[in-house]
Scaffold this motif. Structure first.
Motif, PDB file in Angstrom:
ATOM      1  N   HIS A 296      37.854 -32.976  51.272  1.00  0.00           N
ATOM      2  CA  HIS A 296      37.305 -33.982  50.357  1.00  0.00           C
ATOM      3  C   HIS A 296      36.941 -33.315  49.038  1.00  0.00           C
ATOM      4  O   HIS A 296      35.777 -33.295  48.620  1.00  0.00           O
TER       5      HIS A 296
ATOM      6  N   ASP B 138      29.711 -38.908  59.339  1.00  0.00           N
ATOM      7  CA  ASP B 138      31.038 -38.486  59.816  1.00  0.00           C
ATOM      8  C   ASP B 138      31.017 -37.028  60.273  1.00  0.00           C
ATOM      9  O   ASP B 138      31.582 -36.673  61.317  1.00  0.00           O
TER      10      ASP B 138
ATOM     11  N   SER C 247      24.366 -43.701  49.138  1.00  0.00           N
ATOM     12  CA  SER C 247      24.804 -44.286  50.407  1.00  0.00           C
ATOM     13  C   SER C 247      26.078 -43.630  50.916  1.00  0.00           C
ATOM     14  O   SER C 247      26.248 -43.409  52.134  1.00  0.00           O
ATOM     15  N   ALA C 248      26.993 -43.293  50.005  1.00  0.00           N
ATOM     16  CA  ALA C 248      28.231 -42.620  50.404  1.00  0.00           C
ATOM     17  C   ALA C 248      27.942 -41.238  50.968  1.00  0.00           C
ATOM     18  O   ALA C 248      28.631 -40.774  51.894  1.00  0.00           O
TER      19      ALA C 248
ATOM     20  N   ALA D  68      26.966 -41.741  54.536  1.00  0.00           N
ATOM     21  CA  ALA D  68      28.133 -42.029  55.368  1.00  0.00           C
ATOM     22  C   ALA D  68      28.927 -40.755  55.651  1.00  0.00           C
ATOM     23  O   ALA D  68      29.406 -40.549  56.778  1.00  0.00           O
ATOM     24  N   ALA D  69      29.065 -39.904  54.650  1.00  0.00           N
ATOM     25  CA  ALA D  69      29.781 -38.642  54.848  1.00  0.00           C
ATOM     26  C   ALA D  69      29.034 -37.753  55.833  1.00  0.00           C
ATOM     27  O   ALA D  69      29.647 -37.119  56.711  1.00  0.00           O
TER      28      ALA D  69
ATOM     29  N   SER E 142      27.187 -51.109  51.880  1.00  0.00           N
ATOM     30  CA  SER E 142      27.996 -51.079  50.661  1.00  0.00           C
ATOM     31  C   SER E 142      29.384 -50.531  50.964  1.00  0.00           C
ATOM     32  O   SER E 142      29.655 -50.038  52.067  1.00  0.00           O
ATOM     33  N   GLN E 143      30.276 -50.557  49.967  1.00  0.00           N
ATOM     34  CA  GLN E 143      31.685 -50.237  50.198  1.00  0.00           C
ATOM     35  C   GLN E 143      31.893 -48.865  50.844  1.00  0.00           C
ATOM     36  O   GLN E 143      32.684 -48.716  51.766  1.00  0.00           O
ATOM     37  N   TYR E 144      31.183 -47.860  50.359  1.00  0.00           N
ATOM     38  CA  TYR E 144      31.354 -46.502  50.896  1.00  0.00           C
ATOM     39  C   TYR E 144      30.131 -46.023  51.677  1.00  0.00           C
ATOM     40  O   TYR E 144      30.064 -44.853  52.065  1.00  0.00           O
ATOM     41  N   GLY E 145      29.187 -46.921  51.886  1.00  0.00           N
ATOM     42  CA  GLY E 145      27.976 -46.538  52.588  1.00  0.00           C
ATOM     43  C   GLY E 145      27.998 -46.938  54.045  1.00  0.00           C
ATOM     44  O   GLY E 145      28.934 -47.598  54.524  1.00  0.00           O
TER      45      GLY E 145
ATOM     46  N   MET F  60      29.569 -39.404  43.966  1.00  0.00           N
ATOM     47  CA  MET F  60      29.300 -40.208  45.166  1.00  0.00           C
ATOM     48  C   MET F  60      27.939 -40.880  45.061  1.00  0.00           C
ATOM     49  O   MET F  60      26.986 -40.289  44.544  1.00  0.00           O
ATOM     50  N   THR F  61      27.847 -42.083  45.588  1.00  0.00           N
ATOM     51  CA  THR F  61      26.557 -42.759  45.627  1.00  0.00           C
ATOM     52  C   THR F  61      25.704 -42.165  46.738  1.00  0.00           C
ATOM     53  O   THR F  61      26.223 -41.552  47.688  1.00  0.00           O
TER      54      THR F  61
END
Length: 393
Positions: A39, A12, A4-5, A8-9, A89-92, A1-2
């Motif tokens: 996950h 959540d 940023s991801a 984001a996690a 970003s995409q997953y961030g 995972m980045t």
């Protein structure tokens, strides 16, 4: 995972923690564990980093935040290296918007900080409630001794006779000594609370609020498996965890009794005036355990605090009916609030003037009212109030 991801996690998970705190849902550790199970693609380093972000954000926010994102934005203001990770970003997480709400930093909600201050908890003590707790062990003297076990890692000997301290996160559950029942995980303060009972072989001892039985097992060891030890609770699930733990520990003297809330005296009538000692580890706000459960500060309300006090008063009166002449009663809460510590014990003594206060002689702690207070800042334990009273012969 980045990176940023991971942010984001964490957001959540924090959303779920905030919702659970408002609705008396699952604790944060369970929410984090459930996220990890759902996950499995996240590696161990990712899971550990996300967990640390979640708990750092909880510890950083005083009042309950509006959202997980607001909590994480507040943490990013304290830790500038996190701010660029709100990059869209995409997953961030999305880029921070102008005027977007940010959670208020602090130790706890204002009303609760006032309660702590009124209970003699200064700024240093309050701040220590948001520290991370170490991992404390109690060597089970039914099977071993602190000085004779061969340890995988060197622990710090504690003031409790069989206590040892290790770094937070030490994987004790994987050690043979743990699997074989030679040691139990138990905070140092909890070990000292059990020592205040001064349980002896051959006695009749009642653990009135046993829960899953951590203190019950310590009492069994102190009694050297000789005598009668009754573990009671109203929570069937938690009390059900005691039997396998007792079997592993070799604690064969323990009896269990599931109580019906509000009808405890009826079930305990055969034990009236029979106990040499009764331990009341009463339900409470848990302010002393915030190092392990920091989100608990968001679950407490003035109304709930008053409810805890009523329950504690009732349990003290129940316990008093079970103690024989010459016996003793030990009252314990894992709280730093006088409303569920020294005030409750003082009210008990006022209702029962024949009882004699006997302050426990413990190696740590400071006097608070007629009892002893342990705190993370001064004693490096969870926060506890511990008091003892004797019934004259």
């Amino acid at each position: 995972m980045t990176p940023s991801a991971r942010i984001a996690a964490a957001i959540d998970i924090l959303d779920s923690v905030v919702d659970a705190a408002r609705g008396e849902g699952a604790p944060a550790d369970r929410i984090v564990a459930e996220w990890a199970r759902a996950h499995r693609f996240a590696g161990s380093k990712d899971r550990r980093a996300i967990r640390e972000l979640v708990y750092d954000a909880i510890r950083h926010c005083g009042p309950i935040p509006a959202s997980g994102r607001a909590a994480m934005l507040a943490l990013a203001e304290q830790r500038p290296e996190l701010a660029p990770l709100f990059d869209g970003s995409q997953y961030g997480p999305a880029v921070r918007g102008e005027g977007e709400p940010v959670a208020t930093p602090g130790i706890a909600p204002e009303w609760l900080m006032a309660e702590l201050a009124n209970s003699g908890v200064d700024d240093e003590e309050a701040a220590a409630l948001m520290d991370r707790a170490p991992l404390d062990l109690r060597v089970n003297t039914l099977k071993a001794d602190r000085d004779t076990i061969e340890w995988r890692e060197r622990g710090e000997p504690l003031a409790a006779p069989q206590g040892l301290r290790f770094a937070s996160g030490t994987m004790v559950e994987q050690w043979p000594a743990y699997r074989d029942g030679l040691v139990e995980i138990q905070d140092h303060g909890s070990q000292l609370a059990c020592a205040a009972v001064a349980a002896r072989p051959g006695e009749t001892v009642i653990d009135l609020c046993a829960g899953a039985g951590g203190k019950t097992l310590a009492l069994a060891a102190a009694m050297d498996n000789s005598g009668t030890l009754l573990a009671c609770d109203t929570d069937k699930r938690r009390l059900g965890n005691l039997s396998p733990r007792a079997a592993r520990a070799g604690a064969g003297l323990i009896e269990t009794m599931l109580l019906d809330p509000g009808r405890e005296l009826e079930a305990l009538r055969p034990w009236h005036a029979r106990a040499d000692a009764v331990l009341i580890d009463a339900p409470c706000s848990g302010t002393g355990t915030w190092r392990r459960k920091p989100e608990a500060k968001w679950r407490l309300t003035p109304q709930r605090l008053a409810q805890f006090g009523n329950v504690q008063d009732r349990l003290l009166d129940i316990a008093a009916s079970l103690v024989r002449p010459g016996g003793r009663l030990v009252f314990v809460t894992c709280s730093l609030l006088d409303a569920e510590g020294s005030d409750r014990f003082a009210a008990f003594l006022e209702r029962n003037p024949a009882w004699v206060c006997e302050r426990p002689d413990l190696p740590l702690g400071r006097s608070r009212g007629e009892g002893i207070r342990l705190s993370p800042a001064r004693d490096y334990t969870d926060g506890f109030f511990i008091a003892r009273a004797l019934m004259p012969c």
